[in-house]
Design an enzyme around this catalytic site. Sequence first.
Site, mmCIF file in Angstrom:
data_model
loop_
_atom_site.group_PDB
_atom_site.id
_atom_site.type_symbol
_atom_site.label_atom_id
_atom_site.label_comp_id
_atom_site.label_asym_id
_atom_site.label_seq_id
_atom_site.Cartn_x
_atom_site.Cartn_y
_atom_site.Cartn_z
ATOM 1 N N ASP A 126 0.866 -1.172 0.000
ATOM 2 C CA ASP A 126 0.000 0.000 0.000
ATOM 3 C C ASP A 126 0.912 1.235 0.000
ATOM 4 O O ASP A 126 2.112 1.147 0.287
ATOM 5 C CB ASP A 126 -0.956 -0.019 1.192
ATOM 6 N N TRP A 127 0.321 2.373 -0.267
ATOM 7 C CA TRP A 127 1.105 3.586 -0.562
ATOM 8 C C TRP A 127 1.935 4.093 0.615
ATOM 9 O O TRP A 127 1.404 4.315 1.689
ATOM 10 C CB TRP A 127 0.168 4.658 -1.103
#
Length: 928
Positions: free
Chosen positions: A720-721
């Site tokens: 995820d970012w």
Amino acid sequence: MYKVEEKQSFFDKCREVAAEGAVLLKNEDHLLPLDGGKVSVFGRIQIDYYRSGTGSGGAVHVARKINLIDGLRAQENLEVNEELAAVYEAWVKENPFDDGGGGWAAEPWFQKEMPLTEEIVRKARAFSDKAVVVIGRTAGEDVDNINAPGGYLLTEEEKRMLRLVTAEYENTVLLLNVANIIDMNFLKDPAYLGHIKSVLYVWQGGQEGGLAAADVISGRVTPSGKLTDTIAIDLADYPSDANFADPEKSFYKEDIYVGYRYFETFAKDRVLYPFGYGMSYTDFALQKMRCEIRKGDEGAASDVIRITVKVANTGAYKGKETLQVYYSAPQGTLGQPVLQLAAFAKTELLSPGESADLELEFPVSRMASFDDSGVAGYRNAWVLEAGRYGFYVGTSVRSVTEVLPEGQEGYTVNETICLEQLSEACAPELAFDRLRPVRKEDGTFEKTWSPVPLRTTDLYREIQEAMPEEIPMTGDKGYKLMDVREGRVSMDAFLGQLSRGDLVTIVRGEGMCSAKVTPGTASCFGGVSDSLLEKGIPVGCCSDGPSGIRQDNGEKATQMPIGTLLACTWNPQLVTELYEEEGKELFEKKIDTLLGPGMNIHRHPLNGRNFEYFSEDPYLTGIFACACVSGIQKGGSDATIKHLACNNQELARRTGDFIVSGRALREIYLKAFEMAVKNGANSVMTAYNMLNGHHACANYELTTKILRDEWGYTGQVMSDWFTYINDVYEGGEENVTDTASMVRAQNDLYMCVNNDGAETNAWNDNLDEYLDSGRLTIAELQRCARNILGFLLHSPCMNREIYQGSPIYSYEPDASLAAEAPAAVENAGGVIRFTVNENDGNVFEVLEDGMFHVIGAASFRALRTAQSAAVVTVNGEDAPMFTMSGEMTDQVFSHKFARFRLKKGRYRMCCKVTKIGLKFDYIEMRRI
Ligand code: BGC
């Protein structure tokens, strides 16, 4: 270019799905549909209709949107109270939608309601004897919902509106335009009892949502949605409530007893609306229910249960009905929920008097349990415990009838069968007691607690023993990735060409809003350096997701209904058709994978992102995830299923540790991912959180042992970012630089480093350091590269024009600078480096004509999701912008952002920061 006039079939599909997901909870005196009547609509949300929740899952810029009042105006058989609508329109103009200032996760979960007066209501009552009241709620990423007015509960203003309206109207329809279920106890308030006759959850239906809700109200569509979650009396009734949203450690003590699995077993009387429930305008009769056991050729494990039912529309409207089949498993040694969903099927639209024969089949293996302790005789195996399995058919978990296979008491397993022997993975490291039922004499179940089995595996040994072998590094042989696709060279031969520099670069995605791919999207990956591009590796593009394409530059896209609504249709075929349109739109926009579907389990009603996800049930979740993935793939692009695993709360989502038993993981939290992977998903996003002490992105047993070794997954895995990572062996403290742990776990891509920062290691990750010290091997990087390339090989980007590398800008020297002392002169190694002077800029000197890579280095202390940029000029002319996302430190990060073609001479470069916080350190130019 997005053209509205070419999108009608997509819009129609959105409308159809949004209407089909509406769930009718109550309809006294057949108040709905409001066929052929006048209607007065109350509540500001009729205008400010919610299309979606907030955050990455809701940030679609739409070309059109239809709110409720316009949706009702579009119904031919209804006459809207325009005078009342005008009052609301005027008030909303004065009191515009509050977006919380536009910041990330700043939008409030509710909007201030217009203070209603008795006079307004009385006037409206003179116009119509039917009223619709609409209440709205949103929710979203980074913040959970709250159990307070404006969150899970109604506000005083909303209650006042309901009181005033119901005082005048006996015929009130309540419409819930919500991201998630809300408290429904207010319906019992004597003030409205008998007056709120109809309640319709219309969720958030995307850009066509208002039209779809109006379709249901007017009777153009008969509702056929069913709840995918249990609505309990109290929040405290949910079994996870006591352990939800702990900022540090959330223990999943309820184990597999999530949602109806808990309520049907332990707390039947705490349910207001059961799982699977939803009414229609018409009536259905279930006839000729039959159950048959089909013996398989390969022993009991291959047996199939077949159920047939005739569904007859016995009412006065056209409609669809969903048949649900639940099974009961013997309590055995493991303990079981009373009922679990095994299969479902929906009829076509049936006219009054018409009927349909539905046939449902499922393998007995669907009834297996995961024995993580060995009590059933097989530790870490899927087993069918000995005993009797029963089958229940009906239209919600509560309205079911047992069907017996002819001549038998049920399906009987004489001796416990081991269906699949696996090994321990992701077991908790911290001890806790989990729930299990014990049957009492009266047939009800008592709650008992027993310790969860803890980790016994030796991660270090596991990883070392499964180390991949290095593919001999050959240097560039001139092979292009297309040669692999067309069978001219093997993937191994291609991989052998990648240098150490290529390998450390390819595991870094770049973003957000990379200039290398479709503007405004989340990230690019693959060919993120000149050297990788030269080998024919295209730049892949991904964008949020899940319910439409997010382009932060404002480009338009189509916004579909939220995940919960999709699942409430109980119609995966329809959702596949919708997502096929989405796949086409992704393809048109040159996006290779959507960051969705989101498919975490609704563990607790307050989870901020439940709206993106489908249900409290893993099987239903898996079916809808498969529908989205296969739809997108049909449309020509791809999907990234997320967030593996247990992103069940937003509080501390990046740092929280979620502690879950092996059994609950396999049966509840991983089941749907397993289904999607086995059904062709080829891109996975890991969750931010820790799972049993290990961040999901560096959780070897999750992303290698379970995902790949057990499920046979060969696709790519991205983080995820801007995720945190912790040590692949020890867990412990998190950081953003331990990419080596991520690579070792086979989470192939770090999402994401600064734009153009992959090659220069803009985030100062530890890949080189660990390679040097032998703590990471080339072979492990090659393994990740293989996974990423395997994905790209079949992506649309393979057929797009290859990105030509960072933009090239040409400048002429400025003779007027001859008298100024340059800040830097090119050295013998072809490097020019100077500390940035943000006021007057810097003069530099080039010794010979040539091309240079331009690298910027800066710090930006801000939230990781914050973005800033600097406008760069050379001799007063535009150069590319330097962009950067926030860092929680003052650390300096560098990235390559352009190539300059320069002639011998002097130049002045200026860098002006657009958003405060970003501090330039130096600029470096390197001769190519
Ligand atoms: C979210 C992801 C999303 C990503 C990119 C993260 O904050 O958790 O679901 O895909 O951002 O926008």
